[in-house]
Write an enzyme that holds these catalytic residues in place. Sequence first.
Site, mmCIF file in Angstrom:
data_model
loop_
_atom_site.group_PDB
_atom_site.id
_atom_site.type_symbol
_atom_site.label_atom_id
_atom_site.label_comp_id
_atom_site.label_asym_id
_atom_site.label_seq_id
_atom_site.Cartn_x
_atom_site.Cartn_y
_atom_site.Cartn_z
ATOM 1 N N ASP A 1 -17.320 -8.732 -10.690
ATOM 2 C CA ASP A 1 -16.145 -8.548 -11.545
ATOM 3 C C ASP A 1 -15.609 -7.114 -11.506
ATOM 4 O O ASP A 1 -16.373 -6.174 -11.328
ATOM 5 C CB ASP A 1 -16.533 -8.919 -12.986
ATOM 6 C CG ASP A 1 -15.321 -9.063 -13.888
ATOM 7 O OD1 ASP A 1 -14.217 -9.355 -13.380
ATOM 8 O OD2 ASP A 1 -15.482 -8.879 -15.106
ATOM 9 N N ASN B 1 -10.609 -19.467 -13.072
ATOM 10 C CA ASN B 1 -9.754 -18.496 -12.382
ATOM 11 C C ASN B 1 -8.443 -19.093 -11.852
ATOM 12 O O ASN B 1 -7.533 -18.356 -11.473
ATOM 13 C CB ASN B 1 -10.516 -17.790 -11.249
ATOM 14 C CG ASN B 1 -11.536 -16.782 -11.736
ATOM 15 O OD1 ASN B 1 -12.584 -16.582 -11.121
ATOM 16 N ND2 ASN B 1 -11.254 -16.116 -12.851
ATOM 17 N N TRP B 2 -8.326 -20.431 -11.862
ATOM 18 C CA TRP B 2 -7.051 -21.058 -11.468
ATOM 19 C C TRP B 2 -5.934 -20.715 -12.449
ATOM 20 O O TRP B 2 -4.762 -20.918 -12.157
ATOM 21 C CB TRP B 2 -7.193 -22.580 -11.404
ATOM 22 C CG TRP B 2 -8.189 -23.068 -10.403
ATOM 23 C CD1 TRP B 2 -9.440 -23.542 -10.674
ATOM 24 C CD2 TRP B 2 -8.041 -23.137 -8.977
ATOM 25 N NE1 TRP B 2 -10.075 -23.899 -9.509
ATOM 26 C CE2 TRP B 2 -9.244 -23.665 -8.444
ATOM 27 C CE3 TRP B 2 -7.014 -22.790 -8.086
ATOM 28 C CZ2 TRP B 2 -9.447 -23.861 -7.088
ATOM 29 C CZ3 TRP B 2 -7.225 -22.988 -6.724
ATOM 30 C CH2 TRP B 2 -8.419 -23.515 -6.242
HETATM 31 C C1 IPE Z 1 -15.900 -13.997 -13.891
HETATM 32 O O1 IPE Z 1 -14.969 -13.000 -14.022
HETATM 33 C C2 IPE Z 1 -15.655 -14.785 -12.640
HETATM 34 C C3 IPE Z 1 -15.849 -14.062 -11.391
HETATM 35 C C4 IPE Z 1 -16.217 -12.828 -11.258
HETATM 36 C C5 IPE Z 1 -15.624 -14.839 -10.207
HETATM 37 P P1 IPE Z 1 -13.633 -13.195 -14.882
HETATM 38 O O2 IPE Z 1 -12.867 -11.931 -14.732
HETATM 39 O O3 IPE Z 1 -12.952 -14.444 -14.495
HETATM 40 O O4 IPE Z 1 -14.201 -13.362 -16.350
HETATM 41 P P2 IPE Z 1 -13.525 -13.066 -17.759
HETATM 42 O O5 IPE Z 1 -12.171 -13.704 -17.744
HETATM 43 O O6 IPE Z 1 -13.437 -11.576 -17.883
HETATM 44 O O7 IPE Z 1 -14.463 -13.640 -18.760
HETATM 45 C C1 IPE Z 2 -13.322 -10.504 -10.085
HETATM 46 O O1 IPE Z 2 -12.464 -9.460 -10.389
HETATM 47 C C2 IPE Z 2 -12.765 -11.444 -9.034
HETATM 48 C C3 IPE Z 2 -12.375 -12.759 -9.540
HETATM 49 C C4 IPE Z 2 -12.559 -13.178 -10.759
HETATM 50 C C5 IPE Z 2 -11.729 -13.656 -8.599
HETATM 51 P P1 IPE Z 2 -11.269 -9.633 -11.415
HETATM 52 O O2 IPE Z 2 -10.065 -10.080 -10.665
HETATM 53 O O3 IPE Z 2 -11.656 -10.478 -12.568
HETATM 54 O O4 IPE Z 2 -11.061 -8.131 -11.878
HETATM 55 P P2 IPE Z 2 -10.721 -7.632 -13.343
HETATM 56 O O5 IPE Z 2 -11.789 -8.169 -14.235
HETATM 57 O O6 IPE Z 2 -9.367 -8.152 -13.680
HETATM 58 O O7 IPE Z 2 -10.765 -6.147 -13.229
HETATM 59 MG MG MG Z 3 -12.535 -10.053 -14.351
#
Ligand code: IPE
Ligand code: IPE
Ligand code: MG
Length: 240
Positions: free
Chosen positions: A20, A68-69
């Site tokens: 993340d 994430n969708w």
């Molecule tokens: C968790 O991160 C999922 C991945 C790293 C693939 P998110 O960025 O989606 O989680 P939240 O929204 O902060 O809980």
């Molecule tokens: C993790 O990084 C990757 C995915 C969840 C696909 P993020 O895209 O969630 O990055 P932040 O949390 O917005 O910084």
């Molecule tokens: Mg994130």
Amino acid sequence: MASPKKEILPPPRHIAIIMDGNGRWAKKRGLPRTAGHAAGAETFRRIANHCRKLGVQYLTVYAFSTENWKRSQEEVSGIMKLLGRYLQEALEDMEKNHVRFRFWGDLSKLSPELQQLCLAAQSRSGGYQDVQVHFCLNYGGRDEIVHAARALAEQVRQGALKPGDIDEALFSQYLYSANVPDPELVIRPSGEMRTSNFLPWQSVYSEFVFMNVLWPDFSPQDLDEAIAEYHRRSRRFGGA
Ligand code: IPE
Ligand code: IPE
Ligand code: MG
């Protein structure tokens, strides 16, 4: 004399990482979020290699969740494109580094091309034994449990199982993680302190290490530090 911090202890057998912080990394640099995801893919490559050198047997990484969708169409398609390119390269890399790839998640929602690449990566690396990577793609812990429950219900409906046959060991066999030991250590970089639907069944006795570094900046030293923190913990599993 070596300081205790430098002492080399055996690594956990199974490490899981929530990759993340890509978006914030990009934002800090005035770059589009997809640039953060590209940098994150490079970090994954470095960390997988480091795990291989340390002798970690299983590395499970959270790459894309069932939630994430919800992100913009632009970001989702950027991530999918990157995954396609990345998997092509990974196929070549794997041969060199003997990494075994498995995918955890509902792949049926991905494009046919991406599904094809996942299956190819899985079958071509099937014989490798250096480190086994579980790449969580369209993965949701609750979704995984629902899938298992449905498959078990179907077995009961067909008369192959009785409800009383279902115990923790049998249930585990219906998860993506069947036959893989639970992760001893779960690491979440980026400063967030939640699990976001990652491995709810498997992590009940995992040690969690939350770190204040964004995933693209996560270094092999950060991994060493998380492992050192793991070794300082006292694991009791409910015992005294
Ligand atoms: C968790 O991160 C999922 C991945 C790293 C693939 P998110 O960025 O989606 O989680 P939240 O929204 O902060 O809980
Ligand atoms: C993790 O990084 C990757 C995915 C969840 C696909 P993020 O895209 O969630 O990055 P932040 O949390 O917005 O910084
Ligand atoms: Mg994130």
